[in-house]
Design a protein around this motif. Sequence first.
Motif, mmCIF file in Angstrom:
data_model
loop_
_atom_site.group_PDB
_atom_site.id
_atom_site.type_symbol
_atom_site.label_atom_id
_atom_site.label_comp_id
_atom_site.label_asym_id
_atom_site.label_seq_id
_atom_site.Cartn_x
_atom_site.Cartn_y
_atom_site.Cartn_z
ATOM 1 N N PHE A 450 0.839 -1.208 0.000
ATOM 2 C CA PHE A 450 0.000 0.000 0.000
ATOM 3 C C PHE A 450 0.869 1.253 0.000
ATOM 4 N N GLN A 451 1.911 1.236 0.836
ATOM 5 C CA GLN A 451 2.810 2.389 0.874
ATOM 6 C C GLN A 451 3.393 2.697 -0.499
ATOM 7 N N PHE A 452 3.846 1.683 -1.173
ATOM 8 C CA PHE A 452 4.514 1.923 -2.451
ATOM 9 C C PHE A 452 3.526 2.098 -3.595
ATOM 10 N N VAL A 453 2.318 1.605 -3.453
ATOM 11 C CA VAL A 453 1.288 1.968 -4.428
ATOM 12 C C VAL A 453 1.077 3.477 -4.395
ATOM 13 N N THR A 454 0.959 4.021 -3.178
ATOM 14 C CA THR A 454 0.787 5.469 -3.028
ATOM 15 C C THR A 454 2.009 6.216 -3.556
ATOM 16 N N THR A 455 3.191 5.735 -3.197
ATOM 17 C CA THR A 455 4.418 6.421 -3.601
ATOM 18 C C THR A 455 4.610 6.393 -5.114
ATOM 19 N N ILE A 456 4.444 5.217 -5.719
ATOM 20 C CA ILE A 456 4.616 5.112 -7.173
ATOM 21 C C ILE A 456 3.554 5.936 -7.890
ATOM 22 N N GLY A 457 2.334 5.929 -7.352
ATOM 23 C CA GLY A 457 1.270 6.735 -7.941
ATOM 24 C C GLY A 457 1.609 8.214 -7.924
ATOM 25 N N LEU A 458 2.118 8.702 -6.794
ATOM 26 C CA LEU A 458 2.499 10.111 -6.704
ATOM 27 C C LEU A 458 3.644 10.440 -7.659
ATOM 28 N N ILE A 459 4.629 9.531 -7.749
ATOM 29 C CA ILE A 459 5.748 9.773 -8.669
ATOM 30 C C ILE A 459 5.236 9.838 -10.104
ATOM 31 N N ALA A 460 4.381 8.881 -10.477
ATOM 32 C CA ALA A 460 3.859 8.849 -11.847
ATOM 33 C C ALA A 460 3.061 10.110 -12.153
ATOM 34 N N CYS A 461 2.216 10.528 -11.206
ATOM 35 C CA CYS A 461 1.420 11.745 -11.429
ATOM 36 C C CYS A 461 2.320 12.966 -11.563
ATOM 37 N N THR A 462 3.364 13.035 -10.748
ATOM 38 C CA THR A 462 4.304 14.147 -10.829
ATOM 39 C C THR A 462 4.974 14.186 -12.197
ATOM 40 N N LEU A 463 5.410 13.019 -12.678
ATOM 41 C CA LEU A 463 6.086 12.961 -13.974
ATOM 42 C C LEU A 463 5.149 13.361 -15.112
ATOM 43 N N VAL A 464 3.874 12.934 -15.023
ATOM 44 C CA VAL A 464 2.916 13.287 -16.077
ATOM 45 C C VAL A 464 2.647 14.788 -16.075
ATOM 46 N N VAL A 465 2.478 15.369 -14.876
ATOM 47 C CA VAL A 465 2.226 16.810 -14.788
ATOM 48 C C VAL A 465 3.408 17.584 -15.355
ATOM 49 N N ARG A 466 4.628 17.181 -15.006
ATOM 50 C CA ARG A 466 5.813 17.863 -15.520
ATOM 51 C C ARG A 466 5.921 17.676 -17.035
ATOM 52 N N GLN A 467 5.577 16.497 -17.516
ATOM 53 C CA GLN A 467 5.620 16.244 -18.954
ATOM 54 C C GLN A 467 4.613 17.125 -19.678
ATOM 55 N N GLN A 468 3.415 17.298 -19.085
ATOM 56 C CA GLN A 468 2.413 18.167 -19.708
ATOM 57 C C GLN A 468 2.848 19.629 -19.673
ATOM 58 N N MET A 469 3.486 20.054 -18.588
ATOM 59 C CA MET A 469 3.988 21.422 -18.523
ATOM 60 C C MET A 469 5.057 21.667 -19.592
ATOM 61 N N THR A 470 5.915 20.670 -19.810
ATOM 62 C CA THR A 470 6.916 20.783 -20.869
ATOM 63 C C THR A 470 6.241 20.863 -22.232
ATOM 64 N N PHE A 471 5.203 20.060 -22.416
ATOM 65 C CA PHE A 471 4.449 20.095 -23.671
ATOM 66 C C PHE A 471 3.852 21.479 -23.906
ATOM 67 N N LEU A 472 3.273 22.075 -22.856
ATOM 68 C CA LEU A 472 2.663 23.388 -23.000
ATOM 69 C C LEU A 472 3.694 24.454 -23.354
ATOM 70 N N ARG A 473 4.920 24.290 -22.824
ATOM 71 C CA ARG A 473 5.975 25.265 -23.121
ATOM 72 C C ARG A 473 6.528 25.110 -24.525
ATOM 73 N N THR A 474 6.482 23.903 -25.064
ATOM 74 C CA THR A 474 7.168 23.634 -26.332
ATOM 75 C C THR A 474 6.219 23.290 -27.481
#
Length: 818
Positions: A450-474
């Motif tokens: 459960f701990q790592f489901v939450t952790t991996i989920g947060l990491i994945a969401c962070t990476l997607v948000v950053r990827q979308q921000m990069t997309f918006l900039r470029t």
Amino acid sequence: MLTNYLKIAFRNLAKRKAFSFINIAGLALGIACCLLIALWVRDETGYDRFQRDAAVTYRVNWDFDWNGNAGVGPGTPPPLAARFAQEIPEVTAATRLYPVSHTVVRHGEAFFDERHIVAADSNFFGFFSFKLLVGDPRTALAMPNSVVLTETAARKYFGDAPALGQVLTLGEAKLVFGRHPYDPAFRVTGIMQEPSNSHIQFDMLTSMASHPEVAHFDWSWVWMQVATYVKLRAGASLPAVQTKVTAVVREYGSPAFERVGFSYDELVASGGHFAFVLQPMGDVYLGSAAIGNRVGLVGNRVYVLLFSTVAAFILLIACINFTNLATAQATTRAREVGIRKALGSNRSTLAGRFLVESLVFSALALPLALGLVAVCIGPFNQVSGKALRFDLFQPAWLPVALAGITVLVGLLAGSYPGFYLSSFQPIQALRGAFRPGGKSRHLRHGLVVFQFVTTIGLIACTLVVRQQMTFLRTADLGFDRDGVVVISNENDRLHGQAEAFKERLKERPDILAASLSTGVPPDGGFEDSYTAEGRGDAQRALISYMTDEDFLSTLDIELVQGRGFSRDYAADAAGVIVNEAAVRAFGWENPVGRAITYPGGDNAEYEVIGVVKDFNFATLHAPVTPFALFHNASQSYDISDSYVVVRVSGTELDRSLRLLKAEWEAFAPDTPFEYTFLDERLGAQYEAEQRLGRMFLAFSGLAILIGCMGLLGLAAFTAEQRTKEVGVRKVLGASVPSLVALLSKDFLQLVGIAFVVAVPLAYLAMRDWLAGFAYHTDLGVGVFLLAGVLALAVALLTVSTQALRAATADPVQSLRYE
């Protein structure tokens, strides 16, 4: 008894210092994260709660389906407030706000660019609960050319001198719509407290009667530039009021529709609608993400729910650490339980003893958590864009809430270990025959997953948000955003010399191109309805800028048919350039040479001279809509050249900016030189998403840290329990890498299981989030694999440190362990 429990708790705490530190530090981090997010959530949900009549106060929103455009917006027409107050008995009061465009404000030799000026009706201070510190709230906004300043604005212009009665110059004297005089001399009639925690934000509040454009459109029900608020009688039926609203709009709005070329009944008959809906005051800030706000910012209820959930999960991860370590140490506590049971202690007494121990850990974690909050509140404000303050006694209920959190965390973390440890059979425990059962092992494994489901989920969401921000900039927006400087000329700061200023800039070698325009991306532009040649009286909404011959080349917008504006064609004042979306909306196959008619502009007709490729002139949240460029000479609508758009050389940017400022001061020495970079303007519209990404990154890191602290403790305890096994294996020839792999594989398998569970959950969450953008990055497998690899790498690093320590220990000492 309690004293005895506490003594034993502190004795056990001191006995196993490493595990105690992990438990206390983990709980402290979890509580601190929870408190920081709680402060943010409290601020987000506290907007407009100070309004004394918030429960019966509503903002009126425009609900429309008109000429192919549909939605809900915050703008309303000028006559709406008076008609509602007169015609609907349940409406006890109504008021209006009008956002004034950016204005240069002068006092003596000082002048500033003010971007937060709002005009208000004279009953503003009676309607809302904003506090007027100096002046009479009944008359402060009663007369034309009255202005109320916030304390900050008053200090900026007058320092410590009295501001009441002083005169400020707001903009320039002019004729509005060619015949209504605007007087820029405003007298200060009041000083008010800053409008904090309200969706209504301003630095200056002017009287509505000071702005002739509002009075000019007093007949119009389609000039949607003011925000309207109403108060209802206590106990009034909202559905009944909405029914009366519809009747008022039909009765009084119909003549206004006739003036712009079609009737209200025709709109309804064609399947459209033109209505107004009431939105509760307390819902405006968080409930307007898709509606907007003409006089301030909006929040997002989804983000509040999201980070509330994140806070709960992080706190739960910290509690799981405690539970895992407590149950893992079952064998070391078994003999203690056996002796106590043999001496007469019952299960409930033992469970209470272990719960007290858990509460002690939680109580020790609380002051550490408070210290972390005090240290981290500044960086957290920078990440979240807030100005939060942490006061242990504000609000008054906070100490009680903290005590409740401490008890809750203690009970949550200690309940299962307490009842589990107290269930041991004394005979087995005293014989040393007790071994932890499969249930406790499965529980620990499940909690780690459960701990790592939450952790991996947060990491994945962070990476997607950053990827979308990069997309918006470029992302390719259909124009070149780099190296473009946007200079504000709102309210004619150049005093009628905008064209001369632009031509002067074009003579300089550092300036590659320059243009004048009423709008620049991501400005929405002017929106109205037009009819198309060959399509009868059907009207289509167009968003447009008025600009000149140099606009397309300055922004490098691609022309796909026809030509752009040119000085060689005098008739271009009656020409128009449309985008591909407009061509599709009008149903044309060969658009060049066709005409559009503007019913709201005395049926002026414009010939299509060119078609540009669709470009994103607004946010990437929405698809490209029909758009047009009119020539400045057309005077299609009454908006001055609001911007000077300049493309500069990217190699000498600082020198180019100095040149621009020097030329500006030569033309307008008494007006501030205000500029932005086009790429920064475009990025600013995604500030909420950028804050989301920064907060996700911060809390993902903390979740990883807390989870790894627990994993470190479990790995250390597992290595300790298998000391003799490791010694035997080393004597029989096992290598250090094989021993490290042996001690690590169980934990890494759990992280692998967590990855399998977390990926689909994170995918679904991010798919729904990205659905809010018309243009977005692809959700490929790579980002989720990277999240899993990062979590696995961190877990491996954490576990392997303890495994390596056990594997490299002297086997002689290991075999003499007992």
